[in-house]
Design a protein around this motif. Structure first.
Motif, PDB file in Angstrom:
ATOM      1  N   LYS A   1       0.852  -1.190   0.000  1.00  0.00           N
ATOM      2  CA  LYS A   1       0.000   0.000   0.000  1.00  0.00           C
ATOM      3  C   LYS A   1       0.890   1.242   0.000  1.00  0.00           C
ATOM      4  O   LYS A   1       1.875   1.304   0.745  1.00  0.00           O
ATOM      5  CB  LYS A   1      -0.893   0.056   1.253  1.00  0.00           C
ATOM      6  CG  LYS A   1      -1.771  -1.153   1.469  1.00  0.00           C
ATOM      7  CD  LYS A   1      -2.868  -1.277   0.445  1.00  0.00           C
ATOM      8  CE  LYS A   1      -3.751  -2.462   0.689  1.00  0.00           C
ATOM      9  NZ  LYS A   1      -3.192  -3.734   0.239  1.00  0.00           N
ATOM     10  N   ALA A   2       0.548   2.212  -0.826  1.00  0.00           N
ATOM     11  CA  ALA A   2       1.204   3.519  -0.754  1.00  0.00           C
ATOM     12  C   ALA A   2       0.437   4.314   0.292  1.00  0.00           C
ATOM     13  O   ALA A   2      -0.779   4.480   0.171  1.00  0.00           O
ATOM     14  CB  ALA A   2       1.169   4.215  -2.107  1.00  0.00           C
ATOM     15  N   LEU A   3       1.118   4.769   1.319  1.00  0.00           N
ATOM     16  CA  LEU A   3       0.404   5.447   2.402  1.00  0.00           C
ATOM     17  C   LEU A   3      -0.004   6.860   2.013  1.00  0.00           C
ATOM     18  O   LEU A   3      -1.175   7.206   2.074  1.00  0.00           O
ATOM     19  CB  LEU A   3       1.253   5.433   3.670  1.00  0.00           C
ATOM     20  CG  LEU A   3       1.591   4.036   4.214  1.00  0.00           C
ATOM     21  CD1 LEU A   3       2.392   4.129   5.500  1.00  0.00           C
ATOM     22  CD2 LEU A   3       0.341   3.202   4.422  1.00  0.00           C
ATOM     23  N   LEU A   4       0.954   7.684   1.621  1.00  0.00           N
ATOM     24  CA  LEU A   4       0.646   9.048   1.194  1.00  0.00           C
ATOM     25  C   LEU A   4       0.730   9.129  -0.323  1.00  0.00           C
ATOM     26  O   LEU A   4       1.590   8.504  -0.937  1.00  0.00           O
ATOM     27  CB  LEU A   4       1.599  10.048   1.857  1.00  0.00           C
ATOM     28  CG  LEU A   4       1.410  10.209   3.367  1.00  0.00           C
ATOM     29  CD1 LEU A   4       2.472  11.127   3.958  1.00  0.00           C
ATOM     30  CD2 LEU A   4       0.017  10.741   3.695  1.00  0.00           C
ATOM     31  N   ALA A   5      -0.165   9.906  -0.924  1.00  0.00           N
ATOM     32  CA  ALA A   5      -0.293   9.965  -2.377  1.00  0.00           C
ATOM     33  C   ALA A   5       0.971  10.490  -3.040  1.00  0.00           C
ATOM     34  O   ALA A   5       1.564  11.475  -2.592  1.00  0.00           O
ATOM     35  CB  ALA A   5      -1.482  10.846  -2.752  1.00  0.00           C
ATOM     36  N   ARG A   6       1.365   9.784  -4.089  1.00  0.00           N
ATOM     37  CA  ARG A   6       2.473  10.204  -4.932  1.00  0.00           C
ATOM     38  C   ARG A   6       2.383   9.484  -6.262  1.00  0.00           C
ATOM     39  O   ARG A   6       1.581   8.582  -6.430  1.00  0.00           O
ATOM     40  CB  ARG A   6       3.818   9.987  -4.262  1.00  0.00           C
ATOM     41  CG  ARG A   6       4.078   8.596  -3.780  1.00  0.00           C
ATOM     42  CD  ARG A   6       5.157   8.662  -2.686  1.00  0.00           C
ATOM     43  NE  ARG A   6       5.612   7.369  -2.280  1.00  0.00           N
ATOM     44  CZ  ARG A   6       5.022   6.613  -1.375  1.00  0.00           C
ATOM     45  NH1 ARG A   6       3.923   7.029  -0.788  1.00  0.00           N
ATOM     46  NH2 ARG A   6       5.522   5.446  -1.044  1.00  0.00           N
TER      47      ARG A   6
ATOM     48  N   ARG B   1       1.687   5.290 -15.952  1.00  0.00           N
ATOM     49  CA  ARG B   1       1.880   6.300 -14.908  1.00  0.00           C
ATOM     50  C   ARG B   1       0.584   6.417 -14.113  1.00  0.00           C
ATOM     51  O   ARG B   1      -0.499   6.513 -14.689  1.00  0.00           O
ATOM     52  CB  ARG B   1       2.257   7.638 -15.527  1.00  0.00           C
ATOM     53  CG  ARG B   1       3.665   7.650 -16.026  1.00  0.00           C
ATOM     54  CD  ARG B   1       4.115   8.989 -16.589  1.00  0.00           C
ATOM     55  NE  ARG B   1       5.563   9.035 -16.648  1.00  0.00           N
ATOM     56  CZ  ARG B   1       6.295   8.330 -17.516  1.00  0.00           C
ATOM     57  NH1 ARG B   1       5.705   7.548 -18.398  1.00  0.00           N
ATOM     58  NH2 ARG B   1       7.615   8.413 -17.498  1.00  0.00           N
ATOM     59  N   PHE B   2       0.721   6.392 -12.776  1.00  0.00           N
ATOM     60  CA  PHE B   2      -0.469   6.434 -11.938  1.00  0.00           C
ATOM     61  C   PHE B   2      -0.156   7.095 -10.598  1.00  0.00           C
ATOM     62  O   PHE B   2       1.001   7.241 -10.216  1.00  0.00           O
ATOM     63  CB  PHE B   2      -1.045   5.031 -11.735  1.00  0.00           C
ATOM     64  CG  PHE B   2      -0.121   4.060 -11.051  1.00  0.00           C
ATOM     65  CD1 PHE B   2      -0.173   3.871  -9.682  1.00  0.00           C
ATOM     66  CD2 PHE B   2       0.801   3.326 -11.789  1.00  0.00           C
ATOM     67  CE1 PHE B   2       0.673   2.963  -9.057  1.00  0.00           C
ATOM     68  CE2 PHE B   2       1.647   2.415 -11.175  1.00  0.00           C
ATOM     69  CZ  PHE B   2       1.579   2.235  -9.808  1.00  0.00           C
ATOM     70  N   THR B   3      -1.217   7.506  -9.927  1.00  0.00           N
ATOM     71  CA  THR B   3      -1.116   8.100  -8.597  1.00  0.00           C
ATOM     72  C   THR B   3      -1.687   7.103  -7.603  1.00  0.00           C
ATOM     73  O   THR B   3      -2.793   6.590  -7.798  1.00  0.00           O
ATOM     74  CB  THR B   3      -1.904   9.427  -8.525  1.00  0.00           C
ATOM     75  OG1 THR B   3      -1.392  10.309  -9.514  1.00  0.00           O
ATOM     76  CG2 THR B   3      -1.777  10.060  -7.142  1.00  0.00           C
ATOM     77  N   ALA B   4      -0.918   6.819  -6.550  1.00  0.00           N
ATOM     78  CA  ALA B   4      -1.363   5.866  -5.534  1.00  0.00           C
ATOM     79  C   ALA B   4      -1.151   6.463  -4.155  1.00  0.00           C
ATOM     80  O   ALA B   4      -0.216   7.228  -3.932  1.00  0.00           O
ATOM     81  CB  ALA B   4      -0.607   4.556  -5.666  1.00  0.00           C
ATOM     82  N   GLY B   5      -2.013   6.100  -3.239  1.00  0.00           N
ATOM     83  CA  GLY B   5      -1.917   6.552  -1.851  1.00  0.00           C
ATOM     84  C   GLY B   5      -3.305   6.831  -1.296  1.00  0.00           C
ATOM     85  O   GLY B   5      -4.252   7.044  -2.054  1.00  0.00           O
ATOM     86  N   PHE B   6      -3.409   6.829   0.018  1.00  0.00           N
ATOM     87  CA  PHE B   6      -4.694   7.092   0.655  1.00  0.00           C
ATOM     88  C   PHE B   6      -5.103   8.550   0.543  1.00  0.00           C
ATOM     89  O   PHE B   6      -6.274   8.879   0.641  1.00  0.00           O
ATOM     90  CB  PHE B   6      -4.654   6.668   2.131  1.00  0.00           C
ATOM     91  CG  PHE B   6      -4.656   5.172   2.296  1.00  0.00           C
ATOM     92  CD1 PHE B   6      -5.837   4.456   2.250  1.00  0.00           C
ATOM     93  CD2 PHE B   6      -3.470   4.482   2.490  1.00  0.00           C
ATOM     94  CE1 PHE B   6      -5.849   3.082   2.393  1.00  0.00           C
ATOM     95  CE2 PHE B   6      -3.465   3.097   2.628  1.00  0.00           C
ATOM     96  CZ  PHE B   6      -4.661   2.397   2.584  1.00  0.00           C
ATOM     97  N   GLY B   7      -4.141   9.430   0.349  1.00  0.00           N
ATOM     98  CA  GLY B   7      -4.420  10.855   0.213  1.00  0.00           C
ATOM     99  C   GLY B   7      -3.143  11.648   0.392  1.00  0.00           C
ATOM    100  O   GLY B   7      -2.099  11.094   0.744  1.00  0.00           O
ATOM    101  N   PRO B   8      -3.201  12.955   0.160  1.00  0.00           N
ATOM    102  CA  PRO B   8      -1.986  13.772   0.220  1.00  0.00           C
ATOM    103  C   PRO B   8      -1.535  14.168   1.630  1.00  0.00           C
ATOM    104  O   PRO B   8      -0.396  14.581   1.810  1.00  0.00           O
ATOM    105  CB  PRO B   8      -2.358  15.010  -0.595  1.00  0.00           C
ATOM    106  CG  PRO B   8      -3.845  15.108  -0.467  1.00  0.00           C
ATOM    107  CD  PRO B   8      -4.354  13.697  -0.350  1.00  0.00           C
ATOM    108  N   VAL B   9      -2.409  14.053   2.614  1.00  0.00           N
ATOM    109  CA  VAL B   9      -2.053  14.491   3.972  1.00  0.00           C
ATOM    110  C   VAL B   9      -2.184  13.331   4.959  1.00  0.00           C
ATOM    111  O   VAL B   9      -2.911  12.359   4.716  1.00  0.00           O
ATOM    112  CB  VAL B   9      -2.915  15.692   4.439  1.00  0.00           C
ATOM    113  CG1 VAL B   9      -2.660  16.911   3.563  1.00  0.00           C
ATOM    114  CG2 VAL B   9      -4.391  15.349   4.439  1.00  0.00           C
ATOM    115  N   TRP B  10      -1.493  13.453   6.075  1.00  0.00           N
ATOM    116  CA  TRP B  10      -1.439  12.389   7.071  1.00  0.00           C
ATOM    117  C   TRP B  10      -2.830  11.991   7.573  1.00  0.00           C
ATOM    118  O   TRP B  10      -3.098  10.820   7.836  1.00  0.00           O
ATOM    119  CB  TRP B  10      -0.545  12.820   8.230  1.00  0.00           C
ATOM    120  CG  TRP B  10      -0.200  11.694   9.145  1.00  0.00           C
ATOM    121  CD1 TRP B  10      -0.731  11.435  10.373  1.00  0.00           C
ATOM    122  CD2 TRP B  10       0.747  10.652   8.887  1.00  0.00           C
ATOM    123  NE1 TRP B  10      -0.178  10.298  10.905  1.00  0.00           N
ATOM    124  CE2 TRP B  10       0.741   9.801  10.012  1.00  0.00           C
ATOM    125  CE3 TRP B  10       1.601  10.364   7.835  1.00  0.00           C
ATOM    126  CZ2 TRP B  10       1.546   8.674  10.104  1.00  0.00           C
ATOM    127  CZ3 TRP B  10       2.410   9.250   7.924  1.00  0.00           C
ATOM    128  CH2 TRP B  10       2.376   8.419   9.044  1.00  0.00           C
TER     129      TRP B  10
END
Length: 197
Positions: A56-61, A136-145
């Motif tokens: 899992k990617a925790l923060l979005a990137r 190319r894709f963006t993964a993560g639960f979101g941009p902030v903690w």
């Protein structure tokens, strides 16, 4: 297959002040921020360890996945979750000439365990001999903690605290602490049949 992280988590997205409070470090001193760089590195190391265990990617990137062949002609599983957007799919031939695939030819199948790039109305575009496909894709639960599920955020703090407490010992222990392992267990992706459907 090669997965590359194209953007890093910004330092401003990391909860250094909250982690300092979690460790119960002193405040009010003139050099209160002197340890912030090391606290940030412990948070990053803990995030990397948990991301590696859970896929899992925790923060979005942003990421790019390079493939010499599709695993399946109709869909391709992406190696990390959750994926919020596929921003580009392109084919690169052996001469390094690239062709961007029209977004109408594919779609993202969102899934917390196995997100997939799926063909629309047919098959994924053919990859030429000696060439690659780049997704190319963006993964993560979101941009902030605050976007992280509470158990994953707590697991990062617990593991980062372990790294902080044992910083003088180096590699004296190898196993994931039980409390951290228990918190991340439900997020782990079970891989069966090499990732095939």
């Amino acid at each position: 297959m090669m997965l590359t992280e194209e953007t890093a988590v910004a330092a401003s997205a990391l909860p250094v002040a909250e982690f300092r409070a979690h460790l119960r470090l002193g405040t009010g001193f003139a050099d209160v921020g002197a340890e912030d760089a090391s606290l940030e590195s412990y948070l990053r190391a803990a995030m990397a360890a948990i991301e590696g265990r859970t896929a899992k990617a925790l923060l979005a990137r942003d990421f790019v996945l390079s493939l010499e062949a599709w695993r399946d002609a109709v869909e391709q599983t992406l190696p990390v979750a959750p994926v919020s957007a596929v921003t580009e799919v392109r084919l690169v031939d052996a001469a390094e000439v690239f062709t961007v695939i029209a977004p109408e030819r594919y779609r993202l199948v969102e899934d917390l365990q196995r997100p997939r790039l799926a063909a629309v109305g047919g098959v994924l575009p053919a990859i030429s001999a000696g060439g690659v496909a780049e997704v190319r894709f963006t993964a993560g639960f979101g941009p902030v903690w605050a976007d992280l599920p509470a158990d994953l955020a707590q697991a990062v703090f617990l593991l980062a605290a372990q790294y902080y407490e044992h910083r003088a010992e180096g590699a004296g222990w190898r196993e994931m602490p039980f409390g951290v392992a228990a918190l991340i267990e439900r997020w782990r992706t079970v891989r069966v049949l090499g990732g095939r459907g």
